[in-house]
Scaffold this motif. Structure first.
Motif, short mmCIF file in Angstrom:
data_model
loop_
_atom_site.label_atom_id
_atom_site.label_comp_id
_atom_site.label_asym_id
_atom_site.label_seq_id
_atom_site.Cartn_x
_atom_site.Cartn_y
_atom_site.Cartn_z
N THR A 1 -43.46 10.10 13.64
CA THR A 1 -44.13 10.35 14.91
C THR A 1 -45.38 9.48 15.05
N LYS A 2 -46.01 9.16 13.92
CA LYS A 2 -47.19 8.29 13.92
C LYS A 2 -47.09 7.32 12.76
N ILE A 3 -47.82 6.21 12.89
CA ILE A 3 -47.86 5.21 11.83
C ILE A 3 -49.29 4.73 11.65
N SER A 4 -49.68 4.58 10.39
CA SER A 4 -50.97 3.98 10.04
C SER A 4 -50.66 2.60 9.47
N ILE A 5 -51.25 1.57 10.07
CA ILE A 5 -51.06 0.20 9.61
C ILE A 5 -52.40 -0.28 9.07
N ARG A 6 -52.42 -0.64 7.78
CA ARG A 6 -53.67 -1.07 7.15
C ARG A 6 -53.47 -2.41 6.47
N MET A 7 -54.53 -3.23 6.48
CA MET A 7 -54.53 -4.51 5.76
C MET A 7 -55.80 -4.58 4.92
N ASP A 8 -55.63 -5.06 3.69
CA ASP A 8 -56.82 -5.25 2.86
C ASP A 8 -57.23 -6.72 2.91
N GLY A 9 -58.28 -7.07 2.20
CA GLY A 9 -58.83 -8.42 2.22
C GLY A 9 -57.88 -9.49 1.71
N ARG A 10 -56.89 -9.11 0.90
CA ARG A 10 -55.91 -10.06 0.38
C ARG A 10 -54.74 -10.27 1.34
N GLY A 11 -54.71 -9.46 2.41
CA GLY A 11 -53.61 -9.55 3.35
C GLY A 11 -52.47 -8.60 3.05
N PHE A 12 -52.61 -7.78 2.00
CA PHE A 12 -51.57 -6.82 1.68
C PHE A 12 -51.49 -5.80 2.81
N LEU A 13 -50.26 -5.41 3.14
CA LEU A 13 -49.99 -4.54 4.26
C LEU A 13 -49.53 -3.17 3.76
N VAL B 1 -52.49 4.17 21.00
CA VAL B 1 -53.37 3.97 19.85
C VAL B 1 -54.29 5.18 19.69
N GLU B 2 -54.20 5.80 18.52
CA GLU B 2 -55.02 6.98 18.23
C GLU B 2 -56.35 6.59 17.61
N SER B 3 -56.33 5.57 16.75
CA SER B 3 -57.54 5.13 16.05
C SER B 3 -57.44 3.64 15.80
N PHE B 4 -58.57 2.94 15.94
CA PHE B 4 -58.60 1.50 15.70
C PHE B 4 -59.89 1.14 14.98
N GLU B 5 -59.76 0.63 13.76
CA GLU B 5 -60.92 0.20 12.97
C GLU B 5 -60.65 -1.21 12.48
N CYS B 6 -61.44 -2.15 12.95
CA CYS B 6 -61.21 -3.55 12.59
C CYS B 6 -62.55 -4.22 12.29
N THR B 7 -62.73 -4.69 11.07
CA THR B 7 -64.00 -5.31 10.68
C THR B 7 -64.01 -6.81 10.89
N ARG B 8 -62.81 -7.45 10.85
CA ARG B 8 -62.73 -8.90 11.05
C ARG B 8 -61.34 -9.28 11.52
N THR B 9 -61.22 -10.44 12.15
CA THR B 9 -59.92 -10.93 12.59
C THR B 9 -59.09 -11.31 11.37
N GLN B 10 -57.88 -10.82 11.35
CA GLN B 10 -56.99 -11.05 10.22
C GLN B 10 -55.58 -11.26 10.76
N SER B 11 -54.95 -12.34 10.33
CA SER B 11 -53.58 -12.65 10.74
C SER B 11 -52.79 -13.02 9.50
N ASN C 1 -58.89 -3.54 7.90
CA ASN C 1 -58.41 -3.27 9.25
C ASN C 1 -57.40 -2.14 9.22
N LYS C 2 -57.48 -1.27 10.23
CA LYS C 2 -56.60 -0.10 10.25
C LYS C 2 -56.36 0.32 11.70
N ILE C 3 -55.12 0.64 11.98
CA ILE C 3 -54.76 1.17 13.29
C ILE C 3 -53.79 2.34 13.07
N ILE C 4 -54.02 3.44 13.78
CA ILE C 4 -53.10 4.57 13.78
C ILE C 4 -52.56 4.67 15.19
N MET C 5 -51.24 4.65 15.30
CA MET C 5 -50.63 4.67 16.62
C MET C 5 -49.36 5.51 16.63
#
Length: 189
Positions: A149-161, A120-130, A64-68
């Motif tokens: 000015t911008k931030i990219s927030i990414r999570m991998d399958g282990r939940g690492f941020l 939100v500039e970009s939103f890529e989400c393959t599955r719900t993750q909390s 999962n990835k969001i750029i905002m």
């Protein structure tokens, strides 16, 4: 050597020297500062890491990835309940898409961002993750957030941020600061 002038004295008026030494594992770090004939000696106790932490955070494992724009996240961090021990980050292919929540004395505080928001500039989400992360571990990254000015927030399958901040420098070039955080295992659902 000119940088040692920050330790005292003006250039040309006083001789300043610094000697650093580290004999090896288990030994203290030694510092000897000499300024105008005055010697200051300091020994700093060192710690040995049990193991080196390797986040192994690669773009291949990102789910999962969001750029905002950083502006909205700055506001969100101001709204979070600082009495909370953790912040929960939810990313989902469905509404609410991206949510930050804290759980403190004021109850639950949440900020939600739809994927089609102007922020939100970009939103890529393959599955719900909390996942929950210790707020005390994320607070140091706020310094980079305030400059970005911008931030990219990414999570991998282990939940690492991964929080990657885009910062414009004084000479108008672009730099990036990346902050990695493991999920809080003590607060898993």
């Amino acid at each position: 050597m000119e940088c040692l002038n920050i330790l005292g004295g003006a250039p040309g008026h006083c001789f300043t020297s610094l000697r650093m030494f580290y004999p090896g594992e288990g030994s203290p770090l030694g510092l000897v500062l000499e300024e105008g004939g005055v010697v200051t000696e300091c020994h700093i106790k060192t710690l040995e890491a049990d193991e080196i932490l390797d986040f192994n955070f690669t773009s291949v494992g990102v789910e999962n990835k969001i750029i905002m724009k950083s502006e909205c996240l700055k506001d969100a961090f101001n709204d979070l309940d600082v009495s909370s021990e953790v912040v929960e980050i939810l990313m989902s292919p469905d509404a609410p898409w991206f949510r930050l929540s804290t759980f403190g004395h004021a109850g639950r505080t949440s900020n939600e961002y739809p994927k089609d928001s102007d922020m939100v500039e970009s939103f890529e989400c393959t599955r719900t993750q909390s996942n929950k992360y210790k707020l005390t571990l994320l607070k140091p990254s706020i310094n980079a957030l305030l400059q970005s000015t911008k931030i990219s927030i990414r999570m991998d399958g282990r939940g690492f941020l991964s929080l990657q901040y885009m910062i414009k420098t004084e000479d108008n070039s672009t730099s990036f600061v990346e902050y990695l955080c493991a999920p809080d295992e003590d607060h898993e659902d």
